[in-house]
Design an enzyme around this catalytic site. Sequence first.
Site, PDB file in Angstrom:
ATOM      1  NE  ARG A   1       8.271  -3.148   2.163  1.00  0.00           N
ATOM      2  CZ  ARG A   1       9.235  -2.270   1.873  1.00  0.00           C
ATOM      3  NH1 ARG A   1       9.828  -1.575   2.839  1.00  0.00           N
ATOM      4  NH2 ARG A   1       9.616  -2.090   0.626  1.00  0.00           N
TER       5      ARG A   1
ATOM      6  CE  LYS B   1       4.184  -7.357  -3.978  1.00  0.00           C
ATOM      7  NZ  LYS B   1       5.028  -6.155  -4.146  1.00  0.00           N
TER       8      LYS B   1
ATOM      9  CE  LYS C   1       3.118   0.357  -7.631  1.00  0.00           C
ATOM     10  NZ  LYS C   1       4.482   0.635  -7.157  1.00  0.00           N
TER      11      LYS C   1
END
Length: 495
Positions: free
Chosen positions: A351, A265, A277
């Site tokens: 992901r 990643k 965030k």
Amino acid sequence: MKISVECSSITDFRCDLLIINEFEKVKVPGGATGSVDRALGGLISKLTKEGEIDGKLGKVTLLHCAGKTKAEKVAVVGLGSREKFGYEAVRTAAAAAVKKAQEVKAKKVATIIHGAGIGGLDPEQAAKAVVEGAVLGGYQFTGYAKEQDPPAFSVEELVLLDHNKNKIAGIKKGAKLGLIIAEAENYARDLVNEPSNKLTPTEFAKLAKKIAQINGLKISIVDPKQAGLDLLWSVAKGSEEPPKLVVMEYRGNPGKKEKIAIVGKGITFDSGGISLKPSNKMEEMKTDMAGAAATLAVMSLLADLKPKKNIIGLMPLTENMPSGHATKPGDVVGSLSGLTAEIINTDAEGRLILADAITYAKKLGATQIVDLATLTGGCIVALGDAATAIMGNNQELIDKLLKIGNSCGQKMWQLPLYDEYREAIKSTIADIKNSAGNGKAQPSSGAAFIEKFVGETPWVHLDIAGTAHLDAPRGYLPKGATGVPVRTLIEFLVS
Ligand code: BES
Ligand code: MN
Ligand code: ZN
């Protein structure tokens, strides 16, 4: 730090600092420490009796020798208890000793190979662990400050001493491998510690290109938008920085079709995107490319190690940013595999980019896949910074990596991949959704998402969210980037 090996008695060697050791609960120092003790007129025995030297793991006692030994100074480093002693303790002790050498500005340092004598360890493996600990423990990220506090100091040479000439060949071999591994880990640390405005996807790809050229590896830098990596593009399109998929290839066994894919990643900054965030500690999200950094570090030394395997390294690289162009919660996007995904949370971006990179790896013929990712905060909740979470679809491969990680000092713990987690990411309007949306078992539902794109190919997923980065130094690990899981991957690839 230059590493060399010499066949010499420990008391005959001239250096700025000599490193010797002691276990806990020792009453009278023996072996090499015993001979130095005699040269110093029983000083070590005396300090041991008085309790100043107690053998606690990583505790260093510095002795000024005033001409009584050929070494200017001697450092006695604790090895901890005999029961818990092993290669990990060797790394910790070697790191503590090198830190002391840096503190006292010793240029030429000599060390006993902890455990190769009285400790009962294999000399080759012990030498490897000494060098790993020394080189990893000596790591400093100098960064961009004009003045360092304390000022950075590098030991010029570390000499491994052993008086038994039969052991020297093995020690040299172990030391050489240890140096290659530790330097690769330090390189990964450097990349991870680099701020995101300095190490953009474009800059990362440039470094990869240079490494590929030096090592004669095949490399392609893929434009995700053009190549149909719609999941990767969906993460990237909120950012001004162009994304990249870097693919590097090493062929160590051209006759065979087996191909291991390492997929890391590479989010160079994770703001969360539209699912922004909180600002507290957001600066740590420059480390969200630790998987890609480890992948590049591993690829960089294959030409030196020459494993007889075909290995491809894939690094999907992008920022995850909010903007008027960014993907929004509720959007549905396609993918290289053709599957559609509903984006519930734009902060579950790792992901997505892994899914496309894995599909790409499969198209290149990958027969085994290992992905590494700072994937979930939930992984930190479960395991803290003590262990990497491991999951996958092939227990044999999981067991292999678990065993390697746990024996080389990079602990791993398996989390489950139950059908409940697969259920939780079913979407009503797309083939899958990127988050269960309920905050439950995030490491596992994250792995379940990736698994959907992996299919049947043997695959292991390493969630390094907790282990790639530390808030405070610990043993041979510094504050900041740790280099996890470079060592595990190298041991896996050369095994
Ligand atoms: N990069 C983060 C995970 C992370 C958090 C790594 C803290 C290191 C330290 C990842 O992209 C993320 O934001 N994950 C979400 C997933 C959730 C929305 C399903 C998380 O963990 O909250
Ligand atoms: Mn995120
Ligand atoms: Zn992330």
